[in-house]
Design an enzyme around this catalytic site. Structure first.
Site, PDB file in Angstrom:
ATOM      1  N   LYS A 287      11.755  -2.504  14.646  1.00 57.83           N
ATOM      2  CA  LYS A 287      12.439  -1.807  13.559  1.00 57.83           C
ATOM      3  C   LYS A 287      12.616  -0.342  13.955  1.00 57.83           C
ATOM      4  CE  LYS A 287      12.388  -2.037   8.553  1.00 57.83           C
ATOM      5  NZ  LYS A 287      11.837  -2.689   7.377  1.00 57.83           N
ATOM      6  N   GLU A 377       7.544 -13.058  -5.503  1.00 59.68           N
ATOM      7  CA  GLU A 377       7.365 -12.645  -6.903  1.00 59.68           C
ATOM      8  C   GLU A 377       6.799 -13.777  -7.751  1.00 59.68           C
ATOM      9  OE1 GLU A 377      10.036 -11.978  -5.052  1.00 59.68           O
ATOM     10  OE2 GLU A 377      10.014  -9.787  -4.971  1.00 59.68           O
ATOM     11  N   ARG A 405      13.187 -13.205 -10.435  1.00 67.28           N
ATOM     12  CA  ARG A 405      12.756 -14.355  -9.637  1.00 67.28           C
ATOM     13  C   ARG A 405      11.632 -15.147 -10.301  1.00 67.28           C
ATOM     14  NH1 ARG A 405      13.688 -14.038  -3.829  1.00 67.28           N
ATOM     15  NH2 ARG A 405      15.942 -14.093  -3.880  1.00 67.28           N
TER      16      ARG A 405
HETATM   17  C1  LIG Z   1      13.183 -10.648  -3.987  1.00 71.30           C
HETATM   18  C2  LIG Z   1      13.013  -9.317  -3.297  1.00 71.30           C
HETATM   19  N1  LIG Z   1      11.799  -8.717  -3.304  1.00 71.30           N
HETATM   20  C3  LIG Z   1      11.654  -7.520  -2.691  1.00 71.30           C
HETATM   21  C4  LIG Z   1      12.696  -6.920  -2.064  1.00 71.30           C
HETATM   22  C5  LIG Z   1      12.534  -5.536  -1.456  1.00 71.30           C
HETATM   23  N2  LIG Z   1      12.755  -5.554  -0.006  1.00 71.30           N
HETATM   24  C6  LIG Z   1      13.888  -5.151   0.562  1.00 71.30           C
HETATM   25  S1  LIG Z   1      13.866  -5.241   2.211  1.00 71.30           S
HETATM   26  C7  LIG Z   1      12.290  -5.824   2.203  1.00 71.30           C
HETATM   27  C8  LIG Z   1      11.601  -6.127   3.491  1.00 71.30           C
HETATM   28  C9  LIG Z   1      12.325  -7.144   4.276  1.00 71.30           C
HETATM   29  O1  LIG Z   1      11.624  -7.355   5.457  1.00 71.30           O
HETATM   30  P1  LIG Z   1      12.300  -8.184   6.614  1.00 71.30           P
HETATM   31  O2  LIG Z   1      12.985  -9.362   6.047  1.00 71.30           O
HETATM   32  O3  LIG Z   1      11.288  -8.433   7.660  1.00 71.30           O
HETATM   33  O4  LIG Z   1      13.433  -7.216   7.141  1.00 71.30           O
HETATM   34  P2  LIG Z   1      13.269  -5.849   7.961  1.00 71.30           P
HETATM   35  O5  LIG Z   1      13.444  -4.749   6.962  1.00 71.30           O
HETATM   36  O6  LIG Z   1      11.939  -5.829   8.612  1.00 71.30           O
HETATM   37  O7  LIG Z   1      14.379  -5.894   8.944  1.00 71.30           O
HETATM   38  C10 LIG Z   1      11.796  -5.924   0.905  1.00 71.30           C
HETATM   39  C11 LIG Z   1      10.444  -6.340   0.542  1.00 71.30           C
HETATM   40  C12 LIG Z   1      13.932  -7.584  -2.086  1.00 71.30           C
HETATM   41  N3  LIG Z   1      15.024  -7.056  -1.531  1.00 71.30           N
HETATM   42  N4  LIG Z   1      14.058  -8.779  -2.691  1.00 71.30           N
END
Ligand SMILES: Cc1ncc(C[n+]2csc(CCOP(=O)(O)OP(=O)(O)O)c2C)c(N)n1
Length: 642
Positions: A287, A377, A405
């Site tokens: 990242k 969630e 959710r």
């Molecule tokens: C249902 C839901 N819960 C929480 C989030 C907040 N959120 C946005 S990006 C993220 C992390 C995603 O991690 P990953 O899929 O590994 O992607 P990366 O940012 O590491 O590329 C979270 C928790 C969300 N978008 N949707």
């Protein structure tokens, strides 16, 4: 256009332009694309680290697949900036997340290259599978690819979709973008599993042996390398069949591959694109890759850093002249620790947002009593319910939008059993530049109709603290929701001693004569300003802070409807079913007649922008509230004055 693209990127408007380039030019495209993202995001803000981490993947995908005919589904979509820039939106990428500008997430109505609208996590495999099954049904040869992060893979929906996809035998490619990060470091057993298969000695030993063997035959022809990778995959698949999670779900597992080697990615994707059935390609990425400060620095901070000096990596924070009120989330974070020190039953729960909701303060202070459960969630709510059956008092903090959710879990697992779970809903109301996928528009309405639920919203920091205090008291013993917005409160001196609030009791902020303004939550502060503006116009408005949408303060409402025949309700939530609806229901049930105007979020999709811009669009900014009051009473008032 103020931002300059590099030589090759400048010629790419659509992926068809990218596909005209030679494979050996792709690395330069990646470099230029990465630089472009750095240039724009450093000056305009937005998500950052995730898009840098998938630059090579983005270029390779659009190079090999025939987008938009082939469908590319991004999970969450915060990593799709490179995709946006390569698909016709470079020219207006500087309007990203700005009011009336392009969206920070893929959006179907914005571009035919955005195969599916996203913002919430873990939807990509389901959506892509739907597309793949539809393609099969229509005898369509298009390919479907889902790109999902290791964080998003922890969400239940992703598992549900994998479970289904394995038996559908449709042409689906899932790319697992594994950077070990969610927003905060990724958590859970799956994370450990992914690390295991990445570093597995058995796997690596076998791979080395195959390569050694193939090294011997490589002199037999130019195709040896291609054969090598095919044999490697075949052997690995057989080897891993028993132990590989994805293989057990009937996916063919490929990888792990270096997600920053664009040449290798191009070749692997080219190989995979014609292999039928469900496949997963495990890519290892970093990242924030390619920008020293995000790659080597705190990846959580660089998830969405705000503006920064791209040369020095310094995040730009304009120091205010005077002390500012704290963010509501921080008041939550400090207050839960304070309460938990006294009440040993309190536990903190967050689904993957420890930094976003500030539960990280408790995780640091009391690591045994605060849980990050991953992007889950539904699980967070039922996990809290389970603890509540054992006499604990979980504070389950979920952004209003993500709580959608877990609606069934709130009803079925918490409310029907009247369990003592405290829901702290952060980002209630307009989220701002994240846009409609993230607006916390519905919670007041969707919680109000659930039996046993107490539904509240504080107007300031002190109220938040007192509601949290009240919620955890033994005598409360019921599901209790407290919603507050993104951003800062209004009090610099907020750490006041706790006071119990009578459940269902509102407050009179200001008496009046001509009209009553009823508000819920932080937006009540707009009404304070509106009342002052009205006073200057000779209109004396009363202001009540309802505090609770359920139980609603009936005594207060009797007072309002006995005294005023003009009433405005204001909420930073959907008009339909919210606080205003509760007031009108009360009016009808008690045979009052009054002119009531409900202000809030109308029944349509409100796009992204600054919170104030969106409040203004919906007419419940201070001037909008005042204007509504003037329209309701102004004319008669003026006539009287005349
Ligand atoms: C249902 C839901 N819960 C929480 C989030 C907040 N959120 C946005 S990006 C993220 C992390 C995603 O991690 P990953 O899929 O590994 O992607 P990366 O940012 O590491 O590329 C979270 C928790 C969300 N978008 N949707």
């Amino acid at each position: 256009m103020p931002f300059k693209a590099g030589e090759l990127l400048d010629k790419i408007v659509y992926p068809s332009d990218l596909r005209k380039l030679k494979p050996e030019q792709l690395q330069q495209v990646c470099n230029e694309l990465r630089q472009y993202i750095i240039d724009v995001v450093s000056q305009k803000g937005g998500h950052f680290g995730a898009s840098l981490g998938v630059v090579e993947l983005t270029v390779a995908l659009h190079y090999i697949f025939n987008t938009p005919e082939d469908q590319l589904v991004w999970d969450v979509g915060h990593q799709a900036y490179g995709h946006k820039i390569l698909t016709g939106r470079r020219e207006n990428f500087d309007t990203n997340r700005v009011y009336k500008g392009i969206s920070g997430f893929p959006k179907r109505k914005e571009s035919e290259y955005d195969a599916f609208g996203v913002g919430h996590s873990s939807t990509s495999i389901s959506a892509a599978l739907g597309m793949a099954v539809a393609a099969h049904y229509k005898n369509d040869k298009r390919k479907v690819i889902a790109v999902i992060g290791d964080g998003a893979m922890t969400g239940g929906m992703a598992f549900e979709a994998l479970n289904h996809a394995g038996i559908e035998n449709s042409n689906l490619l899932v790319i697992l973008n594994d950077n070990c990060m969610s927003i905060d470091p990724n958590v859970g057993a799956l994370k450990e599993y992914l690390t295991d298969i990445t570093t597995s000695q058995t796997y690596n030993k076998v791979k080395d042996e195959i390569w050694k063997l193939l090294g011997k035959i490589s002199k037999f022809g130019p195709n040896a390398q291609e054969i090598a990778s095919k044999v490697e995959n075949a052997v690995k698949t057989t080897l891993l069949k028993q132990s590989n999670l994805f293989e057990s779900l009937k996916f063919r597992y490929f990888g792990p591959v270096d997600g920053h080697d664009v040449d290798r990615l191009r070749q692997v994707l080219d190989d995979l694109k014609d292999i039928p059935g469900p496949k997963i390609l495990h890519c290892l990425t970093v990242k924030g890759k390619g920008y020293k400060f995000s790659e080597e620095g705190n990846q959580t901070v660089w998830h969405s850093p705000g503006l920064f000096n791209k040369e020095t990596g310094e995040i730009i924070k304009i120091a205010p002249k005077e002390p500012q009120p704290p963010k509501y989330q921080d008041v939550f974070g400090h207050t839960i620790v304070e309460l938990a020190e006294k009440n040993k039953k309190i536990i903190g729960v967050t689904p993957a947002m420890p930094t976003g909701c500030s539960l990280n303060i408790m995780m640091k202070a009391m690591p045994d009593r605060a849980f990050d459960v991953g992007i889950a969630e539904q699980h967070a709510v039922t996990f809290s319910a389970g603890m509540a059956t054992q006499g604990l008092v979980p504070f389950c903090n979920i952004y209003s939008t993500f709580m959608q959710r877990a609606y069934d879990q709130v009803i079925h697992d918490v409310a029907l059993q009247n369990l003592h779970v405290v829901f702290c809903l952060d980002r209630g109301g307009f989220a701002g530049s994240d846009g409609p996928t993230h607006h916390g528009a519905y919670d007041l309405a969707y919680f109000r109709c659930i039996p046993n639920m107490i539904v509240s919203a504080p107007m300031n920091e002190e109220e938040l603290r007192n509601l949290m205090y009240t919620a955890q008291l033994e005598e409360t013993n019921a599901p209790f929701s407290i919603r507050y917005p993104r951003g800062n409160g209004v009090m610099t001196d907020w750490k006041k001693p706790f006071q119990k609030i009578e459940i269902g009791k509102g407050r009179k902020i200001k008496d009046g004569q001509d009209i009553a303004i009823l508000t819920i939550g932080h937006i009540g502060n707009y009404a304070i300003t509106a009342c002052k503006q009205l006073e200057a116009q000779g209109i004396n408005a009363a202001h009540y802070d309802m505090r609770f949408v359920k139980p609603v303060d009936e005594k207060l409402l009797h007072e309002v409807f006995s005294k005023y025949n003009k009433v405005i309700t204001v909420e930073d939530g959907c008009i339909m079913g919210g606080m205003g609806s509760a007031v009108i229901e009360f009016m009808a049930d008690h045979n009052y007649t009054a002119q009531v105007k409900r202000l809030g979020i109308p029944d349509k999709v409100i796009e992204h922008g600054e919170q104030l811009e969106l409040h203004t669009e919906c007419g419940f900014h201070p001037e909008g509230i005042a204007q509504t009051a003037i329209e309701m009473v102004g004319v008669s008032k003026k006539a009287m004055a005349g």
